[in-house]
Scaffold this motif. Sequence first.
Motif, PDB file in Angstrom:
ATOM      1  N   CYS A 183      -5.022  -4.768   4.036  1.00 12.31           N
ATOM      2  CA  CYS A 183      -4.692  -3.358   4.216  1.00 12.31           C
ATOM      3  C   CYS A 183      -5.802  -2.667   5.005  1.00 12.31           C
ATOM      4  N   ARG A 184      -5.430  -1.550   5.614  1.00 11.27           N
ATOM      5  CA  ARG A 184      -6.374  -0.758   6.390  1.00 11.27           C
ATOM      6  C   ARG A 184      -6.074   0.720   6.153  1.00 11.27           C
ATOM      7  N   LEU A 185      -7.097   1.507   5.899  1.00  8.14           N
ATOM      8  CA  LEU A 185      -6.987   2.945   5.719  1.00  8.14           C
ATOM      9  C   LEU A 185      -7.879   3.614   6.748  1.00  8.14           C
ATOM     10  N   GLN A 186      -7.312   4.558   7.499  1.00 11.80           N
ATOM     11  CA  GLN A 186      -8.052   5.176   8.598  1.00 11.80           C
ATOM     12  C   GLN A 186      -7.885   6.687   8.617  1.00 11.80           C
ATOM     13  N   ARG A 187      -8.987   7.346   8.852  1.00 14.74           N
ATOM     14  CA  ARG A 187      -9.028   8.748   9.239  1.00 14.74           C
ATOM     15  C   ARG A 187     -10.044   8.848  10.379  1.00 14.74           C
ATOM     16  N   PRO A 188     -10.066   9.926  11.107  1.00 15.36           N
ATOM     17  CA  PRO A 188     -11.121  10.075  12.126  1.00 15.36           C
ATOM     18  C   PRO A 188     -12.507   9.927  11.498  1.00 15.36           C
ATOM     19  N   GLY A 189     -13.275   8.949  11.966  1.00 12.43           N
ATOM     20  CA  GLY A 189     -14.620   8.715  11.459  1.00 12.43           C
ATOM     21  C   GLY A 189     -14.684   7.910  10.178  1.00 12.43           C
ATOM     22  N   TRP A 190     -13.551   7.361   9.764  1.00 15.16           N
ATOM     23  CA  TRP A 190     -13.515   6.586   8.497  1.00 15.16           C
ATOM     24  C   TRP A 190     -12.480   5.483   8.638  1.00 15.16           C
ATOM     25  N   ASP A 191     -12.926   4.240   8.488  1.00 18.31           N
ATOM     26  CA  ASP A 191     -12.041   3.099   8.726  1.00 18.31           C
ATOM     27  C   ASP A 191     -12.390   1.997   7.723  1.00 18.31           C
ATOM     28  N   VAL A 192     -11.488   1.746   6.779  1.00 23.19           N
ATOM     29  CA  VAL A 192     -11.708   0.756   5.724  1.00 23.19           C
ATOM     30  C   VAL A 192     -10.680  -0.354   5.856  1.00 23.19           C
ATOM     31  N   GLU A 193     -11.134  -1.594   5.759  1.00 23.55           N
ATOM     32  CA  GLU A 193     -10.231  -2.738   5.753  1.00 23.55           C
ATOM     33  C   GLU A 193     -10.528  -3.609   4.539  1.00 23.55           C
ATOM     34  N   ILE A 194      -9.458  -4.062   3.895  1.00 23.03           N
ATOM     35  CA  ILE A 194      -9.553  -4.960   2.742  1.00 23.03           C
ATOM     36  C   ILE A 194      -8.732  -6.206   3.046  1.00 23.03           C
ATOM     37  N   SER A 195      -9.312  -7.352   2.812  1.00 26.13           N
ATOM     38  CA  SER A 195      -8.598  -8.618   2.980  1.00 26.13           C
ATOM     39  C   SER A 195      -8.810  -9.459   1.731  1.00 26.13           C
ATOM     40  N   TYR A 238      -2.204   4.365   7.140  1.00 30.46           N
ATOM     41  CA  TYR A 238      -2.236   3.305   6.135  1.00 30.46           C
ATOM     42  C   TYR A 238      -1.423   2.119   6.633  1.00 30.46           C
ATOM     43  N   GLU A 239      -2.044   0.959   6.666  1.00 33.00           N
ATOM     44  CA  GLU A 239      -1.356  -0.253   7.110  1.00 33.00           C
ATOM     45  C   GLU A 239      -1.573  -1.344   6.078  1.00 33.00           C
ATOM     46  N   GLU A 240      -0.535  -2.152   5.857  1.00 27.45           N
ATOM     47  CA  GLU A 240      -0.683  -3.272   4.934  1.00 27.45           C
ATOM     48  C   GLU A 240       0.200  -4.431   5.369  1.00 27.45           C
ATOM     49  N   ARG A 241      -0.205  -5.607   4.923  1.00 26.44           N
ATOM     50  CA  ARG A 241       0.539  -6.829   5.237  1.00 26.44           C
ATOM     51  C   ARG A 241       0.415  -7.753   4.041  1.00 26.44           C
ATOM     52  N   ALA A 242       1.535  -8.344   3.651  1.00 26.55           N
ATOM     53  CA  ALA A 242       1.538  -9.267   2.521  1.00 26.55           C
ATOM     54  C   ALA A 242       2.377 -10.487   2.878  1.00 26.55           C
ATOM     55  N   GLN A 243       1.827 -11.644   2.626  1.00 20.91           N
ATOM     56  CA  GLN A 243       2.556 -12.884   2.875  1.00 20.91           C
ATOM     57  C   GLN A 243       2.200 -13.889   1.790  1.00 20.91           C
ATOM     58  N   VAL A 244       3.218 -14.586   1.284  1.00 24.62           N
ATOM     59  CA  VAL A 244       2.994 -15.644   0.307  1.00 24.62           C
ATOM     60  C   VAL A 244       3.701 -16.906   0.791  1.00 24.62           C
ATOM     61  N   THR A 245       3.030 -18.038   0.635  1.00 28.41           N
ATOM     62  CA  THR A 245       3.581 -19.326   1.039  1.00 28.41           C
ATOM     63  C   THR A 245       3.488 -20.285  -0.140  1.00 28.41           C
ATOM     64  N   CYS A 246       4.611 -20.893  -0.474  1.00 25.16           N
ATOM     65  CA  CYS A 246       4.656 -21.878  -1.563  1.00 25.16           C
ATOM     66  C   CYS A 246       5.205 -23.184  -1.007  1.00 25.16           C
TER      67      CYS A 246
END
Length: 680
Positions: A624-636, A598-606
Motif C-alpha cells: 500500500c501507499r499513502l500520499q499527500r504533498p510532502g508526505w509519502d508512505v509505502e508499506i510492503s 491511497y493505493e493498495e495491491r493484494a495477491q495470494v498464490t497457492c
Amino acid sequence: MSAALAAAVEVEVSDHVLIKLSDGVRLSARIWLPKVIDQPVPALLEYIPYRKGDVTAPRDARRHSWYAAHGYGSVRVDIRGTGDSEGLMSGEYSAQELADAVEVINWLAAQPWCNGRVGMFGISYGGFNSLQVAALAPEPLKAIVTVCSSDDLYGTDAHYFGGAVCGETIDWGTWQLAVECARPPDPTRVGPGWKEQWLQRLHALEPWSSTWLRHQTRDEYWKRASVCEDYGAIKAAVLAVGGFNDLFRNTVFQLVEHLSSPVKGIVGPWAHHYPNLAHNPGPAIGYLQETLRWWDRYLKDAETGVEDDPALRVYVQDAVLPATSYTTRLGRWVTEPSWPSPNITTCTMGLGDMFCHDAVGLDLVQVDTPEHCGIDGGRNMPKGGPADLPADQREEDNRSVCFDTEPLTQAVTVLGMPAAKLCVHADGAAANMIVRLCDVAPDGASTLVTRGFLNLQRREGMDRAVDLPAGSVLEVTVPMIAAGYEFPAGHRIRLAVSTAYWPFMWPHPVPAQVALDPAGGALVLPVRGADAPSEPVRFEPPEQGDALPADAIPVVLHTTEPGTERQVHYNPETLEWRITIDDPNYSRSLTYPDGLRYEERAQVTCSIRSDDPASARCNSEQRCRLQRPGWDVEISATGTMHVEHDNFVTEYELTATLDGEQVHHRTWHDRIPRSSRGNG
C-alpha cells in the motif's frame, strides 16, 4: 422517517474526537450527529481496526451519515494501535480490545448528546466483536446488529475448518501486518507525534498467524472470545444477518437457537458484504431500514413491530446452472417461527442405497483423492467478485467418491445444516474428510450447495488431537455449513467425499489410506416440508446515506483486468496446480476529499502437486501507499507458508518507507510444531 425526510436532516461530522481510556491511551473517533438535536439521541458504535481515515472511509460515510439523519449519534472508532488511535494492537479480539470497547460504550452513554443507550454493529470483524462485547454486558449496550460473523472462533472462523488449518491463513496474517497494524496515523489529524507513534507500532509488530498456529486445538485461546461458550451472557437484543454465499452463515441459526435475549435472524443469498450493497449475488434489501426498526425499538422504545417478526427470514435458493458469480440469485423468502423449526424434518439416506460408480461390486470403496481437489471450490470468503463462487463441480466430483440419489420425483427443500455419517477404514495416523452436497442437473452440471470438513484427529473433540489407531474403523459425522436450497424434480442429490481440499485445508504430509463402507454411512438432510407455512416477507428497497462529495468520489482503478481475479494454472510436467488471486477488493487506487491518495495491491498464490501433499505452499503479497504533498508512505508485506513432516513453516517480511527512505525492515521465520503427527 422516509428517505426524503432523512435527506433533509442536516448532519455534522466531528473528526478525530479523542476518547481517553483509563490507562491514558486515546482512541480516535469520527462522530456523525444530527445538526439540530432537540433531545438526546442514542449512540451507535462501529469499532474495527480497518482505518476510518482511508480503508473504510467511503462505506463509513454512507452508513453512519444515514443513521445520523435518522436521529442517532453514529460513531466510528479505530481500535487501539490502528488508524489514528494510540497504543498497540496485540492481536484480534484481545481482552484489551474488548475492555477498551466497554470503556468507549460508557463514554458514549455519558455524552450530553446521548440518551444513555448504545447500540453496536459491524460486519465481519465488527460483527465478531459486537457479539463479544455484548457478552460482557456493559449496562448502556441495549442492542447489536451482527453481520457475517462467528460465535465460535475455532469452529466457524477463517483459521480452522473442522479442526484443520485453513489454507489461506498466511494471507490473513500478511493482511494483518500490512493493513491493520503497520500503516501510520495520519499527520493531518494526529499532528507532529505521528511518526513516533508509527515507529512504536512497527517495532512492536508480530505476525498473528504464528499465534493461531500455536493453538491447533480448541483451547482457552479460542474459547475466551467465543460467545458460544456462554450464550446466556448476552443481554442485548441481537439482530443477526448472514448470507448463504458467505462462510459465516451458521452463526445466525446458532444465535436464534441459543440466545435468551431478544433475537431475530435474516439469511439471504449474499456473500461477505452488507445486504444493501449492489454486490453479487443479489437481490439486495433495505438492510439499513431493517436495522433502524431494531434500533428504534430497543434504543428509543418505539413500537416498530420487530418483536412480531418471524424468528428467521431465510432465502431459499433455486437450482441454477453453476457459475462463479450471479447478479441475482433466484429463489424465495420463507419464514420460520423458531430454530430448530417445526417445519423441518430429518431425512436420512443410506449411502448403500445411493449409486456410487466406484463401489459397484465392492464392499469398500477406496477414497484416492488427488491433492489438488478443491481447486474449483471458489474462495473461502466470497465478497462478490467475478470468480468468487464455486465453478461447475464435475471435475471436483471426478476427483472424489460420489453417492447419487435417483432423479427426484418431487422437489426437496433443504434448510439448515446437513451432515454426512461415514464409516471410515483408515490405515495411517491422520486424514482429512471433506464432504460436498451437490445438485446434479439432468445434463450432468453439478452445483455446489454446501460442504463440510473434519480432521479425523479431532473426531473425539476439537479440543484434542488423537492419531488414528492402526487399521482403524471409525464411525464419524461430518457436519456441513448451513444451506437453504431447493433441489427440483428430475435432479439428483449428490454427496461427494474426498480426503483433500486445497487450498481450503492444509493437507496432512503423510495422509492415511482411507476407504468407505457405504453400508455404514448416510446423508442426513434437514428438509423443509413442501406445505410448510410461511409468512409474507417484504423488505424496503436498499438505501444509503450521502457519498463523499461528488468532486471527490474515490476513483477505483483495479490493477487486475476483468475476469482475471482468480486464475488456475496446471503444469503437466511437474503436476503442479497453482491458484493466483488478485483481489479486486484490495487492489485499487483512491483519492479522498482531503487530498489523500491511497493505493493498495493484494495477491495470494497457492500451489500444490497433485501427487504430493507436502508440496503445499501459500504466498501472500500486500502493498500500500499513502500520499499527500510532502508526505509519502509505502508499506510492503509478504508472507509464505509451507509444511514439513512435523512442522508448519512461516516466513514474513515487512518493509516501510517514508518519502522514499526505508524506516523499518524486519523478517520473521517460524517453525511451529504440529499438535500431532500430520495435523493440518
